[in-house]
Design a protein around this motif. Structure first.
Motif, PDB file in Angstrom:
ATOM      1  N   ASN A 152     -30.239  47.132  42.623  1.00  0.00           N
ATOM      2  CA  ASN A 152     -30.841  47.227  41.684  1.00  0.00           C
ATOM      3  C   ASN A 152     -32.224  48.913  42.159  1.00  0.00           C
ATOM      4  OD1 ASN A 152     -29.401  47.032  40.144  1.00  0.00           O
ATOM      5  ND2 ASN A 152     -30.880  44.852  39.158  1.00  0.00           N
ATOM      6  N   THR A 153     -32.729  48.469  43.288  1.00  0.00           N
ATOM      7  CA  THR A 153     -33.900  49.127  43.821  1.00  0.00           C
ATOM      8  C   THR A 153     -33.163  50.146  44.831  1.00  0.00           C
ATOM      9  OG1 THR A 153     -35.649  47.033  44.364  1.00  0.00           O
ATOM     10  CG2 THR A 153     -35.173  49.388  45.985  1.00  0.00           C
ATOM     11  N   ILE A 154     -31.642  50.126  44.837  1.00  0.00           N
ATOM     12  CA  ILE A 154     -31.114  51.515  46.105  1.00  0.00           C
ATOM     13  C   ILE A 154     -30.356  52.300  44.651  1.00  0.00           C
ATOM     14  CG2 ILE A 154     -29.431  52.030  47.381  1.00  0.00           C
ATOM     15  CD1 ILE A 154     -32.235  50.528  49.029  1.00  0.00           C
ATOM     16  N   ARG A 155     -30.091  51.191  43.853  1.00  0.00           N
ATOM     17  CA  ARG A 155     -30.202  53.072  42.410  1.00  0.00           C
ATOM     18  C   ARG A 155     -30.729  53.461  42.133  1.00  0.00           C
ATOM     19  NH1 ARG A 155     -27.524  48.807  38.124  1.00  0.00           N
ATOM     20  NH2 ARG A 155     -25.489  48.980  39.755  1.00  0.00           N
ATOM     21  N   PHE A 156     -31.934  52.968  41.916  1.00  0.00           N
ATOM     22  CA  PHE A 156     -33.082  53.687  41.678  1.00  0.00           C
ATOM     23  C   PHE A 156     -33.660  54.480  42.143  1.00  0.00           C
ATOM     24  CE2 PHE A 156     -37.759  53.952  40.961  1.00  0.00           C
ATOM     25  CZ  PHE A 156     -37.772  53.576  39.743  1.00  0.00           C
TER      26      PHE A 156
END
Length: 243
Positions: free
Chosen positions: A48-52
C-alpha cells in the motif's frame, strides 16, 4: 504558500506514519518531496505504501531514491529468488503484503522500483542519497554503485570526526568537500540513541528509526524545521516491524 524542498526518511512500509507526517508538515502540491529510500520491509503496509507513492507522484513533484531494501525486494520480484537473511529483516512482511495485489498492479510497482534514482543533486549543490558514497571525487565518479544504498562508512566517518577539524586540514575528508550538504538515511539513529535528524560535519541523517521504535521524519532542507509522525510501532500495535 512558498514552495519547499522536503526530505523524507526511511518509511519501511509504515504508510500510516507517512500519511500522518505529510499532514503534520502541511505538504502541498507546491512542495518538492525527496524520499531517501527503503519504502518496504518493516510494517505490513509495504504494498500500500508503493501504491500511495505512485499516486502521490501524479499530483506532487517527487524524487524517489533507491534504498537497499528496495533493491532486495526488486530482486525478489524479478528473479523470484532471495537471500534468506532478507526474510528476517522485513522481507517476509513485504512479501505477505503483496499476496492480494493483482499481477497487473505488481508490474506497475516493479517499474517504480526499476526507476528509482541512486542519488539526486540539487541546484544548491546538496546531495541526497540513501546511504553514502566512497569516491573522494564525488558521486559521479563512484565505481561501486551499490555504495549509494549500502555504504555506512560516510556516516561512521562523520560520527568519528573531530568537530574542530578545519576544512583546510590535510586530514579533512575530501569526499565531504564536494557538496554543500549531504542528506542520507539507511543507518538508524537509534544506534546513537537519537530520534531526531542529526547533523555531523555537512551530513544530515534523517533515518529516525521508523522501522523500529522511532517516528518517521520530514525535514525542510532550507530552514531545517522538521515534523515527525507518532512512533511507527504505536500505529501498528500488533506488529513487530523490524524489532
Amino acid at each position: 504558500m512558498k514552495s519547499r524542498i522536503l526530505v523524507i526518511g526511511d518509511i519501511h512500509g509504515a504508510l500510516k506514519a507517512l500519511k500522518q507526517v505529510l499532514e503534520r508538515a502541511n505538504v502541498t502540491e507546491n512542495d518538492t518531496l525527496i524520499f531517501l529510500g527503503d519504502y518496504v520491509d518493516g510494517w505490513s503496509d509495504a504494498a500500500n505504501t508503493i501504491r500511495f507513492l505512485i499516486e502521490l507522484k501524479s499530483s506532487h513533484n517527487c524524487i524517489f531514491i533507491r534504498g537497499n531494501h528496495d533493491e532486495l525486494f526488486l530482486d525478489y520480484l524479478q528473479k523470484d529468488s532471495y537471500n534468506p537473511q532478507w526474510l528476517l529483516h522485513g522481507g517476509q512482511t513485504t512479501i505477505d503484503s503483496y499476496i492480494p495485489i493483482p499481477k497487473r498492479e505488481i508490474n506497475l510497482h516493479i517499474h517504480f522500483f526499476e526507476t528509482l534514482e541512486n542519488y539526486y543533486l540539487d541546484t544548491n549543490n546538496r546531495l541526497f542519497t540513501h546511504a553514502g558514497f566512497t569516491n573522494e571525487n564525488g558521486v559521479k565518479n563512484e565505481a561501486f554503485t551499490k555504495s549509494f544504498y549500502w555504504d555506512r562508512t560516510l556516516w561512521e566517518m562523520v560520527l568519528a570526526m573531530d568537530k574542530n577539524l578545519p576544512k583546510d586540514s590535510l586530514y579533512y575528508p575530501k569526499r565531504l568537500k564536494n557538496y554543500n550538504e549531504i542528506y542520507i538515511g539507511h543507518t538508524v539513529l537509534a544506534r546513537i540513541e537519537e530520534d531526531t535528524p542529526q547533523q555531523r560535519a555537512n551530513v544530515w541523517n534523517i533515518d529516525t528509526s521508523a522501522a523500529l521504535k522511532g517516528p518517521l521524519t520530514i525535514m525542510d532542507v532550507d530552514t531545517k524545521q522538521f515534523w515527525q509522525s507518532d512512533p511507527a510501532y504505536t500505529l501498528y500495535p500488533n506488529e513487530k516491524g523490524r524489532n
